[in-house]
Design a protein around this motif. Structure first.
Motif, PDB file in Angstrom:
ATOM      1  N   ILE A 120      -1.789  49.704  52.353  1.00 32.97           N
ATOM      2  CA  ILE A 120      -2.251  50.048  51.005  1.00 32.97           C
ATOM      3  C   ILE A 120      -2.468  48.772  50.194  1.00 32.97           C
ATOM      4  N   ASN A 121      -1.509  47.852  50.245  1.00 29.96           N
ATOM      5  CA  ASN A 121      -1.636  46.585  49.521  1.00 29.96           C
ATOM      6  C   ASN A 121      -2.858  45.808  49.982  1.00 29.96           C
ATOM      7  N   THR A 122      -3.071  45.763  51.288  1.00 32.22           N
ATOM      8  CA  THR A 122      -4.195  45.009  51.836  1.00 32.22           C
ATOM      9  C   THR A 122      -5.523  45.606  51.384  1.00 32.22           C
ATOM     10  N   VAL A 123      -5.647  46.915  51.431  1.00 34.06           N
ATOM     11  CA  VAL A 123      -6.890  47.582  51.012  1.00 34.06           C
ATOM     12  C   VAL A 123      -7.138  47.357  49.523  1.00 34.06           C
ATOM     13  N   LEU A 124      -6.100  47.506  48.699  1.00 34.05           N
ATOM     14  CA  LEU A 124      -6.260  47.296  47.256  1.00 34.05           C
ATOM     15  C   LEU A 124      -6.639  45.845  46.943  1.00 34.05           C
ATOM     16  N   ALA A 125      -5.974  44.897  47.601  1.00 32.25           N
ATOM     17  CA  ALA A 125      -6.286  43.489  47.357  1.00 32.25           C
ATOM     18  C   ALA A 125      -7.715  43.177  47.787  1.00 32.25           C
ATOM     19  N   ALA A 126      -8.128  43.692  48.932  1.00 33.03           N
ATOM     20  CA  ALA A 126      -9.503  43.461  49.399  1.00 33.03           C
ATOM     21  C   ALA A 126     -10.505  44.054  48.414  1.00 33.03           C
ATOM     22  N   ALA A 127     -10.195  45.225  47.868  1.00 33.95           N
ATOM     23  CA  ALA A 127     -11.083  45.846  46.878  1.00 33.95           C
ATOM     24  C   ALA A 127     -11.179  44.985  45.617  1.00 33.95           C
ATOM     25  N   PHE A 128     -10.044  44.466  45.151  1.00 27.30           N
ATOM     26  CA  PHE A 128     -10.071  43.580  43.981  1.00 27.30           C
ATOM     27  C   PHE A 128     -10.888  42.333  44.267  1.00 27.30           C
ATOM     28  N   ILE A 129     -10.683  41.747  45.423  1.00 25.02           N
ATOM     29  CA  ILE A 129     -11.414  40.537  45.784  1.00 25.02           C
ATOM     30  C   ILE A 129     -12.918  40.798  45.767  1.00 25.02           C
ATOM     31  N   LEU A 130     -13.337  41.881  46.412  1.00 27.40           N
ATOM     32  CA  LEU A 130     -14.774  42.190  46.470  1.00 27.40           C
ATOM     33  C   LEU A 130     -15.335  42.503  45.088  1.00 27.40           C
ATOM     34  N   PHE A 131     -14.585  43.245  44.280  1.00 25.89           N
ATOM     35  CA  PHE A 131     -15.038  43.596  42.937  1.00 25.89           C
ATOM     36  C   PHE A 131     -15.179  42.351  42.070  1.00 25.89           C
ATOM     37  N   ILE A 132     -14.169  41.498  42.068  1.00 29.64           N
ATOM     38  CA  ILE A 132     -14.200  40.295  41.234  1.00 29.64           C
ATOM     39  C   ILE A 132     -15.296  39.354  41.714  1.00 29.64           C
ATOM     40  N   LEU A 133     -15.440  39.227  43.022  1.00 33.61           N
ATOM     41  CA  LEU A 133     -16.480  38.370  43.586  1.00 33.61           C
ATOM     42  C   LEU A 133     -17.871  38.885  43.223  1.00 33.61           C
ATOM     43  N   TRP A 134     -18.066  40.196  43.338  1.00 32.87           N
ATOM     44  CA  TRP A 134     -19.363  40.797  42.991  1.00 32.87           C
ATOM     45  C   TRP A 134     -19.664  40.602  41.506  1.00 32.87           C
ATOM     46  N   PHE A 135     -18.688  40.920  40.661  1.00 28.16           N
ATOM     47  CA  PHE A 135     -18.908  40.834  39.218  1.00 28.16           C
ATOM     48  C   PHE A 135     -19.183  39.391  38.800  1.00 28.16           C
ATOM     49  N   GLY A 136     -18.410  38.446  39.346  1.00 26.78           N
ATOM     50  CA  GLY A 136     -18.621  37.040  39.028  1.00 26.78           C
ATOM     51  C   GLY A 136     -19.979  36.548  39.484  1.00 26.78           C
ATOM     52  N   THR A 137     -20.388  36.949  40.673  1.00 32.20           N
ATOM     53  CA  THR A 137     -21.702  36.556  41.196  1.00 32.20           C
ATOM     54  C   THR A 137     -22.825  37.113  40.326  1.00 32.20           C
ATOM     55  N   GLU A 138     -22.670  38.333  39.852  1.00 30.11           N
ATOM     56  CA  GLU A 138     -23.672  38.929  38.959  1.00 30.11           C
ATOM     57  C   GLU A 138     -23.803  38.116  37.668  1.00 30.11           C
ATOM     58  N   PHE A 139     -22.666  37.655  37.135  1.00 30.42           N
ATOM     59  CA  PHE A 139     -22.710  36.843  35.912  1.00 30.42           C
ATOM     60  C   PHE A 139     -23.391  35.502  36.147  1.00 30.42           C
ATOM     61  N   ILE A 140     -23.279  34.970  37.357  1.00 26.08           N
ATOM     62  CA  ILE A 140     -23.933  33.698  37.675  1.00 26.08           C
ATOM     63  C   ILE A 140     -25.428  33.896  37.888  1.00 26.08           C
ATOM     64  N   LEU A 141     -25.796  34.919  38.659  1.00 24.38           N
ATOM     65  CA  LEU A 141     -27.195  35.115  39.041  1.00 24.38           C
ATOM     66  C   LEU A 141     -28.045  35.785  37.969  1.00 24.38           C
ATOM     67  N   ASN A 142     -27.444  36.714  37.221  1.00 29.02           N
ATOM     68  CA  ASN A 142     -28.218  37.461  36.227  1.00 29.02           C
ATOM     69  C   ASN A 142     -27.342  37.757  35.004  1.00 29.02           C
ATOM     70  N   PRO A 143     -26.957  36.722  34.261  1.00 31.59           N
ATOM     71  CA  PRO A 143     -25.999  36.921  33.175  1.00 31.59           C
ATOM     72  C   PRO A 143     -26.486  37.846  32.068  1.00 31.59           C
ATOM     73  N   ALA A 144     -27.758  37.802  31.734  1.00 32.65           N
ATOM     74  CA  ALA A 144     -28.253  38.633  30.627  1.00 32.65           C
ATOM     75  C   ALA A 144     -28.158  40.120  30.963  1.00 32.65           C
ATOM     76  N   THR A 189     -25.994  41.461  33.134  1.00 35.60           N
ATOM     77  CA  THR A 189     -24.605  41.819  33.404  1.00 35.60           C
ATOM     78  C   THR A 189     -23.755  41.832  32.135  1.00 35.60           C
ATOM     79  N   ALA A 190     -24.099  41.009  31.182  1.00 34.95           N
ATOM     80  CA  ALA A 190     -23.289  40.828  29.975  1.00 34.95           C
ATOM     81  C   ALA A 190     -22.989  42.109  29.204  1.00 34.95           C
ATOM     82  N   PRO A 191     -23.940  43.048  29.050  1.00 34.69           N
ATOM     83  CA  PRO A 191     -23.605  44.250  28.282  1.00 34.69           C
ATOM     84  C   PRO A 191     -22.413  45.032  28.854  1.00 34.69           C
ATOM     85  N   GLY A 192     -22.201  44.970  30.152  1.00 34.62           N
ATOM     86  CA  GLY A 192     -21.066  45.654  30.759  1.00 34.62           C
ATOM     87  C   GLY A 192     -19.730  45.015  30.442  1.00 34.62           C
TER      88      GLY A 192
END
Length: 145
Positions: free
Chosen positions: A6-30, A32-35
């Protein structure tokens, strides 16, 4: 399902979510910003601050990923717990600038709280090994990182 899985799955989900969200802010900040929840998107040179947020998120995700992949589960628990402060800070930022209460609580506060819970679950999972001085039940030594 075991606590470790359970811990591993949750941590992997957080990692993927944070990585995706951060990448969106880098590639297309305008786009992504409203969210994020602030009432006004920075314009002109202010848009660079959105990229800074993206870089921060990507680095945070990579730190968690390295700890997960290398098996440093206790350190991962601490890192999740401490990195949750960034999401709580984002919540305070949105609320302090009269942004969306829904985004502040539903995105930032919820994410931070779930990160703390996952971090504490990792610490609980690794508590017995730490209490035995790093010795596993099978007698092998485990690094206490």
């Amino acid at each position: 399902m075991s606590l470790k899985k359970i811990n591993t799955v949750l941590a992997a989900a957080f990692i993927l979510f944070i990585l995706w969200f951060g990448t969106e802010f880098i590639l297309n900040p305008a786009a992504t910003a409203p969210g994020y929840g602030l009432p006004h998107v920075p314009s002109g040179d202010g848009g660079g601050f959105l990229v800074v947020k993206g870089i921060r998120d990507v680095v945070m995700a990579l730190v968690l990923a390295v700890l997960l992949v290398t098996g440093h589960r206790r350190a991962l628990g601490w890192a999740l717990t401490v990195e949750a402060l960034a999401a709580y800070g984002d919540m305070a930022n949105v609320l302090g600038h009269h942004g969306s209460v829904g985004a502040a609580l539903g995105v930032h506060c919820l994410t931070a709280t779930l990160m703390v819970v996952n971090g504490l679950l990792f610490l609980r999972e690794t508590r017995e090994v730490a209490a035995r001085g790093g010795v596993r039940p099978d007698g092998r030594q485990r690094a206490l990182v």
